[in-house]
Design a protein around this motif. Structure first.
Motif, PDB file in Angstrom:
ATOM      1  N   LEU A  68      26.595 -48.550 -12.096  1.00  0.00           N
ATOM      2  CA  LEU A  68      27.080 -48.507 -13.232  1.00  0.00           C
ATOM      3  C   LEU A  68      26.819 -47.491 -14.161  1.00  0.00           C
ATOM      4  O   LEU A  68      25.646 -47.218 -14.333  1.00  0.00           O
ATOM      5  CB  LEU A  68      26.620 -49.951 -13.924  1.00  0.00           C
ATOM      6  N   THR A  69      27.697 -46.912 -14.918  1.00  0.00           N
ATOM      7  CA  THR A  69      27.466 -45.962 -16.101  1.00  0.00           C
ATOM      8  C   THR A  69      27.384 -46.739 -17.114  1.00  0.00           C
ATOM      9  O   THR A  69      28.336 -47.511 -17.728  1.00  0.00           O
ATOM     10  CB  THR A  69      28.636 -44.819 -15.849  1.00  0.00           C
ATOM     11  N   PRO A  70      26.340 -46.558 -17.925  1.00  0.00           N
ATOM     12  CA  PRO A  70      26.152 -47.587 -19.288  1.00  0.00           C
ATOM     13  C   PRO A  70      26.852 -47.078 -20.467  1.00  0.00           C
ATOM     14  O   PRO A  70      26.185 -46.774 -21.453  1.00  0.00           O
ATOM     15  CB  PRO A  70      24.669 -47.259 -19.575  1.00  0.00           C
ATOM     16  N   GLU A  71      28.221 -46.673 -20.251  1.00  0.00           N
ATOM     17  CA  GLU A  71      29.158 -46.511 -21.307  1.00  0.00           C
ATOM     18  C   GLU A  71      30.320 -47.542 -21.383  1.00  0.00           C
ATOM     19  O   GLU A  71      30.824 -47.770 -20.371  1.00  0.00           O
ATOM     20  CB  GLU A  71      29.707 -45.067 -20.953  1.00  0.00           C
ATOM     21  N   ARG A  72      30.862 -47.747 -22.468  1.00  0.00           N
ATOM     22  CA  ARG A  72      31.695 -48.556 -22.775  1.00  0.00           C
ATOM     23  C   ARG A  72      33.246 -47.975 -22.041  1.00  0.00           C
ATOM     24  O   ARG A  72      33.309 -46.674 -22.256  1.00  0.00           O
ATOM     25  CB  ARG A  72      32.235 -48.788 -24.186  1.00  0.00           C
ATOM     26  N   GLY A  73      33.740 -48.609 -21.158  1.00  0.00           N
ATOM     27  CA  GLY A  73      35.008 -48.221 -20.477  1.00  0.00           C
ATOM     28  C   GLY A  73      34.731 -47.717 -19.187  1.00  0.00           C
ATOM     29  O   GLY A  73      35.771 -47.210 -18.430  1.00  0.00           O
TER      30      GLY A  73
END
Length: 138
Positions: A47-52
């Motif tokens: 998971l990349t901790p950024e919206r989208g």
């Protein structure tokens, strides 16, 4: 009278929680580590901790991050292979000191049968997370 687990706004939903004897920071580290992500999202999950930000697991489960609040909660879409619809999944932590509650909440399930299957799935996930935390302490 509405069916158990069915809401007016988000269709069928399920919530599963477990309180573990560990501080939230430790639980968060496990949840967001490669091994921890494999326990609740599936093998190969990153998971990349950024919206989208999109993600895909080794079995083809896919989705995107909706929100990511460090040491608090992750909200994302979740669609395993073979499903024709996205669901929304949130994992959140609460508590203080040496006790932390881990909450999984899933919305937009298709029907009561899917809700029942997912309830059992998330119960298994919290069991595996609790066991991993205990094994790490040993």
């Amino acid at each position: 009278m509405r069916e158990v687990g069915r809401t007016r706004d988000v269709g069928y939903q399920i919530g599963v929680s477990r309180t573990v004897p560990h501080p939230a920071e430790r639980v968060w580290r496990l949840l967001t580590s490669p091994g921890g992500l494999a326990l609740w999202l599936g093998d190969g999950a990153r998971l990349t901790p950024e919206r989208g930000a999109p993600y895909t697991t080794a079995d083809g489960t896919r989705g995107e991050v909706r929100s990511y609040r460090e040491n608090d909660r992750i909200r994302l879409t979740w669609r395993p292979p073979g499903w024709s619809h996205d669901t929304t999944l949130q994992v959140a932590l609460s508590g203080a000191g040496e006790r932390t509650a881990v909450h999984f909440h899933q919305e937009w399930l298709a029907d009561a049968a899917e809700r029942t299957r997912q309830r059992e799935h998330w119960k298994g996930v919290v069991d595996r997370l609790a066991a991993a935390l205990e094994a790490d302490r040993a």
